[in-house]
Design a protein around this motif. Structure first.
Motif, PDB file in Angstrom:
ATOM      1  N   LEU A 136      -0.063   2.560  39.389  1.00  0.00           N
ATOM      2  CA  LEU A 136       1.002   3.435  40.461  1.00  0.00           C
ATOM      3  C   LEU A 136       0.314   3.590  41.715  1.00  0.00           C
ATOM      4  O   LEU A 136      -0.739   3.848  41.881  1.00  0.00           O
ATOM      5  CB  LEU A 136       1.061   4.832  39.668  1.00  0.00           C
ATOM      6  CG  LEU A 136       1.862   5.775  40.240  1.00  0.00           C
ATOM      7  CD1 LEU A 136       3.420   5.714  40.365  1.00  0.00           C
ATOM      8  CD2 LEU A 136       1.273   7.201  39.556  1.00  0.00           C
ATOM      9  N   TYR A 137       1.310   3.575  42.596  1.00  0.00           N
ATOM     10  CA  TYR A 137       0.960   3.607  44.100  1.00  0.00           C
ATOM     11  C   TYR A 137       1.855   4.567  44.945  1.00  0.00           C
ATOM     12  O   TYR A 137       2.936   5.104  44.168  1.00  0.00           O
ATOM     13  CB  TYR A 137       1.148   2.237  44.767  1.00  0.00           C
ATOM     14  CG  TYR A 137       0.566   1.032  44.252  1.00  0.00           C
ATOM     15  CD1 TYR A 137      -0.528   0.584  44.940  1.00  0.00           C
ATOM     16  CD2 TYR A 137       1.117   0.185  43.134  1.00  0.00           C
ATOM     17  CE1 TYR A 137      -1.244  -0.687  44.669  1.00  0.00           C
ATOM     18  CE2 TYR A 137       0.399  -1.058  42.685  1.00  0.00           C
ATOM     19  CZ  TYR A 137      -0.868  -1.198  43.365  1.00  0.00           C
ATOM     20  OH  TYR A 137      -1.430  -2.417  42.909  1.00  0.00           O
ATOM     21  N   VAL A 138       1.404   5.004  46.083  1.00  0.00           N
ATOM     22  CA  VAL A 138       2.156   5.762  46.756  1.00  0.00           C
ATOM     23  C   VAL A 138       2.068   5.201  48.349  1.00  0.00           C
ATOM     24  O   VAL A 138       1.046   4.618  48.645  1.00  0.00           O
ATOM     25  CB  VAL A 138       1.512   7.339  46.899  1.00  0.00           C
ATOM     26  CG1 VAL A 138       0.323   7.347  47.465  1.00  0.00           C
ATOM     27  CG2 VAL A 138       2.578   8.348  47.573  1.00  0.00           C
ATOM     28  N   ALA A 139       3.338   5.453  49.007  1.00  0.00           N
ATOM     29  CA  ALA A 139       3.526   4.796  50.223  1.00  0.00           C
ATOM     30  C   ALA A 139       2.943   5.653  51.552  1.00  0.00           C
ATOM     31  O   ALA A 139       2.974   6.610  51.538  1.00  0.00           O
ATOM     32  CB  ALA A 139       4.808   4.468  50.683  1.00  0.00           C
ATOM     33  N   LYS A 140       2.127   4.763  52.516  1.00  0.00           N
ATOM     34  CA  LYS A 140       1.738   5.200  53.674  1.00  0.00           C
ATOM     35  C   LYS A 140       2.462   4.499  54.788  1.00  0.00           C
ATOM     36  O   LYS A 140       2.561   3.304  54.979  1.00  0.00           O
ATOM     37  CB  LYS A 140       0.203   5.334  53.813  1.00  0.00           C
ATOM     38  CG  LYS A 140      -0.230   5.855  55.182  1.00  0.00           C
ATOM     39  CD  LYS A 140      -1.610   5.658  55.218  1.00  0.00           C
ATOM     40  CE  LYS A 140      -2.374   6.379  56.349  1.00  0.00           C
ATOM     41  NZ  LYS A 140      -3.757   6.533  56.564  1.00  0.00           N
ATOM     42  N   GLY A 142      12.906  -0.038  71.188  1.00  0.00           N
ATOM     43  CA  GLY A 142      14.292  -0.342  70.835  1.00  0.00           C
ATOM     44  C   GLY A 142      14.534   0.028  69.068  1.00  0.00           C
ATOM     45  O   GLY A 142      15.646  -0.058  68.659  1.00  0.00           O
ATOM     46  N   GLU A 143      13.603   0.188  68.459  1.00  0.00           N
ATOM     47  CA  GLU A 143      13.747   0.418  67.089  1.00  0.00           C
ATOM     48  C   GLU A 143      12.731   1.381  66.508  1.00  0.00           C
ATOM     49  O   GLU A 143      11.516   1.448  66.966  1.00  0.00           O
ATOM     50  CB  GLU A 143      13.621  -0.586  66.165  1.00  0.00           C
ATOM     51  CG  GLU A 143      14.689  -1.617  66.296  1.00  0.00           C
ATOM     52  CD  GLU A 143      14.741  -2.854  65.292  1.00  0.00           C
ATOM     53  OE1 GLU A 143      15.878  -3.154  64.359  1.00  0.00           O
ATOM     54  OE2 GLU A 143      13.591  -3.373  65.094  1.00  0.00           O
ATOM     55  N   PHE A 144      12.906   2.215  65.317  1.00  0.00           N
ATOM     56  CA  PHE A 144      12.223   2.696  64.631  1.00  0.00           C
ATOM     57  C   PHE A 144      11.597   1.759  63.654  1.00  0.00           C
ATOM     58  O   PHE A 144      12.395   1.563  62.612  1.00  0.00           O
ATOM     59  CB  PHE A 144      12.882   4.057  63.884  1.00  0.00           C
ATOM     60  CG  PHE A 144      13.181   5.145  64.877  1.00  0.00           C
ATOM     61  CD1 PHE A 144      12.297   5.804  65.710  1.00  0.00           C
ATOM     62  CD2 PHE A 144      14.462   5.455  65.040  1.00  0.00           C
ATOM     63  CE1 PHE A 144      12.948   6.692  66.660  1.00  0.00           C
ATOM     64  CE2 PHE A 144      14.945   6.578  65.807  1.00  0.00           C
ATOM     65  CZ  PHE A 144      14.178   7.052  66.886  1.00  0.00           C
ATOM     66  N   ASP A 145      10.396   1.532  63.717  1.00  0.00           N
ATOM     67  CA  ASP A 145       9.815   0.344  62.707  1.00  0.00           C
ATOM     68  C   ASP A 145       8.453   0.473  62.786  1.00  0.00           C
ATOM     69  O   ASP A 145       7.604   1.186  63.287  1.00  0.00           O
ATOM     70  CB  ASP A 145      10.315  -0.736  62.951  1.00  0.00           C
ATOM     71  CG  ASP A 145       9.910  -1.324  64.478  1.00  0.00           C
ATOM     72  OD1 ASP A 145       9.459  -0.715  65.409  1.00  0.00           O
ATOM     73  OD2 ASP A 145       9.975  -2.574  64.886  1.00  0.00           O
ATOM     74  N   GLY A 146       7.654  -0.425  61.997  1.00  0.00           N
ATOM     75  CA  GLY A 146       6.497  -0.396  61.665  1.00  0.00           C
ATOM     76  C   GLY A 146       5.845  -0.949  60.341  1.00  0.00           C
ATOM     77  O   GLY A 146       6.722  -1.940  59.778  1.00  0.00           O
ATOM     78  N   ARG A 147       4.696  -0.798  59.999  1.00  0.00           N
ATOM     79  CA  ARG A 147       4.231  -1.361  58.849  1.00  0.00           C
ATOM     80  C   ARG A 147       3.779  -0.298  57.823  1.00  0.00           C
ATOM     81  O   ARG A 147       4.016   0.883  58.170  1.00  0.00           O
ATOM     82  CB  ARG A 147       2.927  -2.421  59.218  1.00  0.00           C
ATOM     83  CG  ARG A 147       1.829  -1.337  59.917  1.00  0.00           C
ATOM     84  CD  ARG A 147       0.688  -2.340  60.359  1.00  0.00           C
ATOM     85  NE  ARG A 147      -0.156  -1.635  61.298  1.00  0.00           N
ATOM     86  CZ  ARG A 147      -1.530  -0.877  60.549  1.00  0.00           C
ATOM     87  NH1 ARG A 147      -1.603  -0.990  59.160  1.00  0.00           N
ATOM     88  NH2 ARG A 147      -2.240  -0.408  61.173  1.00  0.00           N
ATOM     89  N   GLY A 148       3.186  -0.537  56.754  1.00  0.00           N
ATOM     90  CA  GLY A 148       2.750   0.194  55.889  1.00  0.00           C
ATOM     91  C   GLY A 148       2.103  -0.043  54.714  1.00  0.00           C
ATOM     92  O   GLY A 148       1.846  -1.485  54.712  1.00  0.00           O
ATOM     93  N   GLU A 149       1.421   0.598  53.834  1.00  0.00           N
ATOM     94  CA  GLU A 149       0.471   0.202  52.726  1.00  0.00           C
ATOM     95  C   GLU A 149       0.855   1.020  51.552  1.00  0.00           C
ATOM     96  O   GLU A 149       1.190   2.051  51.470  1.00  0.00           O
ATOM     97  CB  GLU A 149      -0.894   0.182  53.396  1.00  0.00           C
ATOM     98  CG  GLU A 149      -1.423   1.576  53.671  1.00  0.00           C
ATOM     99  CD  GLU A 149      -2.999   1.790  54.100  1.00  0.00           C
ATOM    100  OE1 GLU A 149      -3.552   1.499  53.276  1.00  0.00           O
ATOM    101  OE2 GLU A 149      -3.067   1.958  55.416  1.00  0.00           O
ATOM    102  N   TRP A 150       0.566   0.335  50.528  1.00  0.00           N
ATOM    103  CA  TRP A 150       0.767   0.963  49.278  1.00  0.00           C
ATOM    104  C   TRP A 150      -0.902   1.504  48.602  1.00  0.00           C
ATOM    105  O   TRP A 150      -1.627   0.595  48.525  1.00  0.00           O
ATOM    106  CB  TRP A 150       1.330   0.026  48.153  1.00  0.00           C
ATOM    107  CG  TRP A 150       2.734  -0.288  48.194  1.00  0.00           C
ATOM    108  CD1 TRP A 150       3.220  -1.590  48.594  1.00  0.00           C
ATOM    109  CD2 TRP A 150       3.742   0.750  47.983  1.00  0.00           C
ATOM    110  NE1 TRP A 150       4.810  -1.266  48.745  1.00  0.00           N
ATOM    111  CE2 TRP A 150       4.951  -0.158  48.484  1.00  0.00           C
ATOM    112  CE3 TRP A 150       3.937   1.761  47.639  1.00  0.00           C
ATOM    113  CZ2 TRP A 150       6.406   0.559  48.195  1.00  0.00           C
ATOM    114  CZ3 TRP A 150       5.018   2.434  47.533  1.00  0.00           C
ATOM    115  CH2 TRP A 150       6.338   1.780  47.765  1.00  0.00           C
ATOM    116  N   ILE A 151      -1.019   2.768  48.597  1.00  0.00           N
ATOM    117  CA  ILE A 151      -2.218   3.052  48.228  1.00  0.00           C
ATOM    118  C   ILE A 151      -2.065   3.350  46.759  1.00  0.00           C
ATOM    119  O   ILE A 151      -1.550   4.228  46.110  1.00  0.00           O
ATOM    120  CB  ILE A 151      -2.358   4.541  48.803  1.00  0.00           C
ATOM    121  CG1 ILE A 151      -2.249   4.239  50.523  1.00  0.00           C
ATOM    122  CG2 ILE A 151      -4.005   5.124  48.512  1.00  0.00           C
ATOM    123  CD1 ILE A 151      -2.298   5.945  50.987  1.00  0.00           C
TER     124      ILE A 151
END
Length: 696
Positions: free
Chosen positions: A427-431, A451-460
């Motif tokens: 089971l993971y939660v997102a950051k 020009g965008e709302f964007d980025g990266r993320g990780e599953w903790i």
């Protein structure tokens, strides 16, 4: 050519979005007017990383945004009430001069915002009611009689406030389908004449128990149109209610945290409550999420143990008597007497619609919170992955990756194996991490410099089997108090993550974030790149891509696909599509895909003043971001479901007439059966009158 789609203004800001006080009261126990359960201070990370440009190029590769020169004209059609988603190819566009018919699957004239007390559908479409609250579906169940309703009768009849729907093909029956439909909650004021909220009767409580849960029913389709009709008393028809026995499975089964005086083993729970979003597994079962379960429990103020009280508060359980007063009739709803009973709700449940004698299950490996969705997909090696939202202001987005592969086929061995797939895994939660400096995210919704709302993320990771990844918590505690575990690891606070849907064409995952009136308020979390507007009344749709399209990846990239609201509001964004050529959309809730890769969005609490509706939007090609409204529901209602098939669209019309001051004696809607008849939540099928496919 500008589409003339007027915004219907409203003077009320007393409730989030456009919900009535009555809806807030019975649906979620006035959750938005209580203290936010999440009081952690997880920070926003505005991180400009070196590979931002290359990552953005990768994310855009499959869906190039170009501005369209023109769009077809609009029409407002108030249809008479019937019956008293490998790579994405560019969506094709047909043009005649400057006229565009739109993306394939979305070629219809959009319905304008309205306040009609009917289901208003696009021009050229017909509709019929598939089933209403109270219609018998089991052998021996009587016809609906609102003046003489009983709990026994309701247990054999279609339940109240239909929500998520799953449709499965009927084996060996080409023109029959199996529907599994959630019944989220009851509104006793609209169910019972003369209802006294301070003194409900036992019979009223037991009727409400029987009106909760799920219905399984078979429906027949008309071969010449998309009309769908329920088959009453079919052998597969079934009711699951608030008193149906459930088996508890997975790593927390038998935990001391789940044991009660009636179930000292902690493995058998009676009933399911507040069932909202769900999903269909690749092996043919249906998942259903238990959402606002907290509101059914009373007397939390009498709990003196500080640890128990803090856990209850994190799940929104506090105060004295509950709204429905069920604790008067069954002590399991009295927190002071049975404090662990609350821990037995807030799970994803699984039901086999093809075996009416099977015992439904509560799946503890998926964590406990206010589940709004449970949408699965498979990894390349056949392991199921589930995406889940926790529908609360400032709560989190999760996924589960099974450690076991699905077995193909319908043999008994395959069925027995597949029923264990959601009991073992991680089971993971997102950051979510934005790629713009925090200073560029000012809460106004203004796009950052890139020009965008964007980025990266990780599953903790939170837990896997009996192993906990959260300091100070055992694995059992992680599963039962998942919100507290996610708090500890610094997950990103979101604006009410509701439904989620992976695109069957691209693998990208779309998340509906409905709204959050407290974003940026004093003492509350400020805007961040994934949730860029303070006092967010209209919500957004987030698009997530994992690794190299690998559902088991521990990282992802993301961007906002839609930032909803009035197109004339500078804070809105429609995938880059010209904002003067879209339907206004507010408060996205349930979502689904059609065969062409278009995302369909139903709304809940439209804050632009119109009735709620169903919208289609292209996710790829030259029309990406073009939102078109397909239908609206009656006064006071919410659009739920939905299902979009080749020849029909199905929506659940939830809580029609649920407006402030309404009652059985003073109805605020005459839908579906006209004046003088009880207002009844119902399922509606919409189809083209010429017999052709939807939107082509």
């Amino acid at each position: 050519m500008r589409i003339q789609l007027p915004i219907i203004r409203t003077n009320s800001d007393s409730h989030p979005g456009g919900r009535s006080a009555l809806t807030c009261r019975f649906r979620c126990g006035d959750a938005c007017f209580h203290e936010v359960p999440n009081t952690t201070t997880n920070p926003y990370v505005g991180d400009v990383i070196a590979d931002a440009v290359s990552r953005r190029t990768t994310l855009r590769a499959a869906a190039v945004v170009t501005a369209a020169a023109a769009v077809g004209g609009a029409a407002t059609v108030a249809a008479p009430q019937a019956d008293a988603a490998v790579a994405a190819g560019a969506a094709t566009t047909e043009r005649t001069g400057t006229f565009s018919r739109g993306a394939r699957g979305l070629r219809f004239n959009p319905v304008a915002p309205n306040k009609n007390d009917v289901v208003t559908v696009a021009d050229g479409y017909g509709q019929n009611i598939v089933i209403r609250w109270g219609e018998p579906i089991l052998n021996g169940a009587p016809a609906f009689d609102p003046d003489n309703q009983t709990a026994k009768a309701q247990a054999g009849q279609f339940g109240y406030n239909c929500d998520y729907m799953a449709v499965l093909d009927m084996p060996h029956e080409r023109h029959q389908q199996v529907l599994v439909i959630n019944h989220e909650y009851t509104d006793e004021v609209l169910m019972f004449a003369g209802y006294d909220a301070a003194n409900p009767t036992r019979e009223q409580a037991e009727i409400a128990w029987a009106a909760h849960g799920l219905s399984v029913l078979v429906a027949a389709e008309d071969r010449r149109s998309g009309k769908l009709t329920a088959i009453t008393r079919h052998r597969l028809n079934r009711r699951v209610t608030a008193t149906t026995p459930f088996e508890v499975t997975g790593p927390a089964a038998g935990s001391e945290l789940l044991r009660t005086s009636a179930d000292p083993a902690g493995k058998r729970v009676l009933g399911t409550l507040n069932n909202c979003g769900g999903g269909i597994t690749p092996w043919g079962t249906v998942l259903s999420g238990e959402e606002n379960f907290n509101q059914y429990f009373g007397n939390a103020e009498k709990v003196t143990d500080p640890t128990t009280a803090a856990r209850l508060k994190r799940y929104g359980i506090s105060g004295g008597a509950s709204e429905r007063k069920w604790e008067r009739f069954d002590k399991r709803f009295d927190v002071a007497q049975e404090p662990n009973e609350t821990n037995r709700f807030g799970w994803v449940v699984e039901i086999d619609p093809f075996d009416p004698e099977s015992t439904p299950r509560k799946l503890t490996a998926l964590g406990r919170f206010k589940h709004e969705a449970a949408e699965p997909r498979l990894t390349d090696d056949g392991r199921p992955v589930l995406y889940m939202g926790d529908d609360e202001r400032f709560d989190y987005f999760y996924k589960f990756v099974s450690s076991k592969r699905m077995m193909k086929g319908t043999s008994r061995a395959a069925r027995e194996h597949n029923r264990t797939l959601l009991d073992e895994g991680t089971l993971y939660v997102a950051k979510f991490i934005g790629d713009s400096p925090a200073a560029e995210i000012d809460g106004s919704g203004k796009l950052p410099e890139d020009g965008e709302f964007d980025g990266r993320g990780e599953w903790i990771p939170l837990a896997s089997g009996n192993k906990s990844y959260v300091e100070g918590m055992t694995a059992e505690e992680v599963y039962v108090f998942t919100r507290l575990a996610a708090d500890k690891v610094g997950a990103t606070k979101m604006d009410r993550p509701e439904d989620v849907e992976p695109s069957p064409r691209t693998g990208r995952v779309y998340i509906a974030l409905t709204n959050n009136k407290d974003r940026g308020a004093a003492g509350k979390a400020p805007a961040d790149e994934a949730n860029p507007r303070n006092a967010n009344k209209h919500g957004q749709i987030l698009e997530l891509a994992e690794g190299w399209n690998d559902p088991a990846a521990d990282h992802f990239s993301w961007r906002l696909f839609l930032v909803c609201g009035d197109p004339e509001d500078p804070s809105t964004y429609f995938g880059g599509f010209p904002k003067d050529q879209v339907s206004p959309i507010s408060c996205p809730d349930n979502i689904t895909f059609d065969a062409y890769g278009n995302l369909w969005i139903s709304t809940d609490g439209n804050a632009l003043g119109s009735n709620d509706g169903l919208f289609g939007v292209a996710t790829a090609g030259s029309r990406r971001g073009e939102v078109k409204q397909f239908l609206t529901v009656p006064l006071g209602a919410e659009t739920c479901g939905p299902i979009v098939q080749d020849r029909r669209v199905l929506v659940a019309v939830q809580h029609p007439g649920e407006l402030d001051g309404a009652s059985v004696e003073k109805p605020a809607s005459a839908w579906p059966d006209g004046p003088g008849k009880l207002v009844r939540p119902s399922v509606v099928a919409v189809w083209r009158k010429d017999g052709c496919d939807i939107g082509v």
